[in-house]
Design a protein around this motif. Structure first.
Motif, PDB file in Angstrom:
ATOM      1  N   ALA A 192      24.629  22.801  -3.422  1.00 23.62           N
ATOM      2  CA  ALA A 192      23.192  22.791  -3.700  1.00 23.62           C
ATOM      3  C   ALA A 192      22.855  23.937  -4.645  1.00 23.62           C
ATOM      4  CB  ALA A 192      22.403  22.917  -2.399  1.00 23.62           C
ATOM      5  N   LEU A 229      30.731  18.301  -0.627  1.00 24.61           N
ATOM      6  CA  LEU A 229      29.368  18.642  -1.034  1.00 24.61           C
ATOM      7  C   LEU A 229      28.814  19.630  -0.015  1.00 24.61           C
ATOM      8  CD1 LEU A 229      26.892  18.162  -2.850  1.00 24.61           C
ATOM      9  CD2 LEU A 229      26.298  16.219  -1.376  1.00 24.61           C
ATOM     10  N   TYR A 502      23.135  19.522  -8.083  1.00 24.43           N
ATOM     11  CA  TYR A 502      24.347  19.787  -7.289  1.00 24.43           C
ATOM     12  C   TYR A 502      25.522  20.001  -8.242  1.00 24.43           C
ATOM     13  CZ  TYR A 502      21.414  17.924  -3.574  1.00 24.43           C
ATOM     14  OH  TYR A 502      20.392  17.716  -2.687  1.00 24.43           O
TER      15      TYR A 502
END
Length: 581
Positions: A192, A229, A502
């Motif tokens: 992020a 992620l 991202y």
């Protein structure tokens, strides 16, 4: 001379963290033939018990399970020892003491993560009696909750400056590396953009993959590399604040699931023989089939389960012949197991029902969902005001309503001050009232673009707009909310997850990934785990595993918030279990 063997299983766990840990433990035990002692530390006791029942362990020629930190164990020099341990300084010290005065004939030392050269040297020096046969590294340094969900059991990730707590950062890096090694994945890493904590974790994991290139030298199962992620809990502080209405999440919110166990202490009418119960989708078919169902459906499922049990009981009432007796004996283990399952879930669902009624949770949850998903400031304020004066609403629920209102309507300081005064009059402890300013700092710390506006361009609506898009067709007012993670997964499946939001810190993707790791810095939730399970079912070409520094309910999330502001744990003040009285 002690040599260390770095063990990476050949069989793939297929993005299943429970299977990965089970496979490691199974191999570890089977490598030591004959009857043996299994030696564990505090953390590996939980790691093992979350994927194996005691009965399963004993069936693998394990004579006894012992703790390495218990020094007054009885020597059993006729038995060999298989030690499964985390390589912490405290555990290494306990092993050194063990080797200087060995209690067993031979030791196989298995560590859940990488040993440092100095630790290995200390072990070699302590093994003067040459009782150590092997030293292994097997990468099971995390808590596998479900096939697609793991935790590191760490609360208090960030400090008052919005940066990593050093001890938690170190544990997180080790845990994430262990997950990747256990599933044989070498991923591309994205994070992020607004989170310095996510960036730092991604860069450190990338560095460790490079440093341990030999360990990560395995063939990928797909042409497209896996993706990791890394997300930040501070981007969605709403999800862990809401009351839940699906079975697994509801049990955790109202009773707390700790390492797959639920304490029944203080539960009225709980069977005396059940001080706690285990909730594991691996060993409980009823739980596996109902963990994501809503509370209304659970009631129907429990009724069916009880009827099935009563039917089986009635079939065994008349034992008149040898054949009847033989049939009963053959079915007894299954009968007894079903009896335990019925007792466990009837007790849990009964307690959930009692708490829902006793503390007006339907009314509280309805207002929560309106705050999270709809926009009527005056109406919301009126409803919150009414519940703050309701004696049946617990202090914890009053606090969460005010926190949600403050996040949604952060500019309305006058009403927020009024609500804080009402909390004060309701005798909410001062420590809990401090969660409010701590939350405002928590939700903006470490995210520079939010310093002047908590949730982006349009205030709180910058956050809440992500969840309102999923309201079409929703007919249950208590489950309108959808976590921000659902939106991220949807964009990922479409190949539309923006690199600007991202960015990559390791590698690049040329196509949509098939294997995805989502790691939530600051803790994930069972609502998000349900979203991932639903995503995996709807997208068979992709497989997502969700992990977090912990799995939050409201109580633990308040701890996370307070610790981030330099405070202390609130769990004793919230004391969710007092609501059972």
């Amino acid at each position: 001379l002690i040599g260390v063997y770095k063990v990476s299983l050949q069989s793939r766990a297929n993005m299943d963290v429970v299977k990965a840990v089970r496979d490691y433990i199974s191999k570890t035990i089977q490598d030591v033939s004959g009857m043996k002692v299994l030696l564990l530390d505090e953390e590996t006791t939980s790691i093992v018990s979350m994927v194996y029942s005691q009965t399963e362990i004993l069936q693998k020629e394990v004579f006894l399970v012992e703790r390495v930190d218990v020094t007054n164990r009885e020597p059993m020099t006729h038995l060999r020892c298989m030690a499964f341990l985390r390589p912490t300084n405290a555990t290494i010290d306990a092993v050194l003491a063990e080797l200087r005065r060995p209690k067993y004939s031979q030791y196989d030392l298995v560590f859940t993560n990488v040993l440092s050269p100095s630790q290995l040297d200390k072990l070699a020096q302590a093994d003067e009696q040459e009782v150590v046969r092997h030293v292994h590294e097997m990468y099971a340094d995390y808590y596998a909750i479900d096939a697609h969900l793991f935790s590191l059991n760490q609360v208090g990730c960030c400090d008052s400056q919005g940066q990593w707590n050093k001890a938690v950062f170190k544990r997180t890096v080790k845990g994430v590396i262990s997950v990747l090694l256990s599933l044989k994945k070498r991923p591309v890493i994205r994070f992020a953009k607004g989170s310095d904590m996510c960036r730092r974790l991604g860069e450190e994991i990338s560095y460790q993959i490079q440093q341990e290139a030999e360990l990560f030298d395995f063939r990928q199962s797909h042409d497209v590399q896996p993706l990791m992620l890394i997300l930040d809990r501070r981007d969605d502080p709403v999800t862990p604040m809401l009351n839940q209405w699906t079975y697994q999440a509801m049990v955790h919110e109202l009773m707390s699931i700790v390492k797959n166990r639920v304490s029944l202490a203080g539960v009225p009418k709980a069977p005396k023989e059940l001080p706690e119960v285990v909730l594991s989708s691996e060993n409980d078919e009823f739980y596996k089939g109902n963990m994501y169902r809503n509370f209304g459906e659970i009631g129907q499922s429990i009724q069916t389960l009880v009827q099935q049990f009563q039917s089986k009981t009635k079939s065994h009432e008349n034992i008149e012949s040898i054949e009847d007796m033989k049939a009963f004996v053959e079915n007894y283990p299954q009968f007894r197991s079903m009896s335990g399952t019925v007792s466990k879930h009837v007790t849990l669902v009964g307690e959930l029902s009692r708490l829902v009624e006793a503390h007006s949770l339907l009314s509280v949850s309805e207002v929560e969902q309106e705050l999270a998903c709809q926009s009527s400031q005056s109406e919301s304020a009126s409803k919150v005001r009414s519940l703050l004066t309701d004696p049946e609403v617990t202090p914890a629920n009053k606090l969460r309503l005010v926190l949600l209102y403050a996040l949604r309507y952060e500019k309305n300081g006058k009403t927020i001050d009024e609500f804080m005064e009402m909390l004060h009059r309701a005798e909410l402890p001062a420590e809990l009232r401090e969660v409010m300013p701590a939350l405002q700092r928590y939700a903006s710390s470490g995210v520079p673009e939010r310093q002047s506006d908590l949730f982006g361009v349009k205030g709180a609506s910058g956050l809440f707009k992500h969840v309102t898009s999923g309201l079409k067709g929703v007919d249950n007012i208590y489950t309108q909310h959808s976590p921000l993670l659902s939106n991220v997964l949807e964009q990922l499946a479409k190949g539309k997850l923006k690199e600007g939001d991202y960015p990559f810190c390791r590698g690049q993707l040329k196509d949509k990934p098939q294997d995805v790791f989502i790691f939530m810095v600051g803790g994930t939730t069972y609502e998000e785990a349900k979203a991932v399970a639903g995503f995996n079912e709807a997208n068979p070409h992709m497989r997502v595993v969700l992990g977090g520094t912990t799995v939050h309910n409201f109580e633990s999330f308040c701890d996370e918030i307070r610790l981030s502001a330099g405070g202390v744990s609130t769990s004793q003040d919230l004391n969710c279990h007092e609501t059972r009285q």
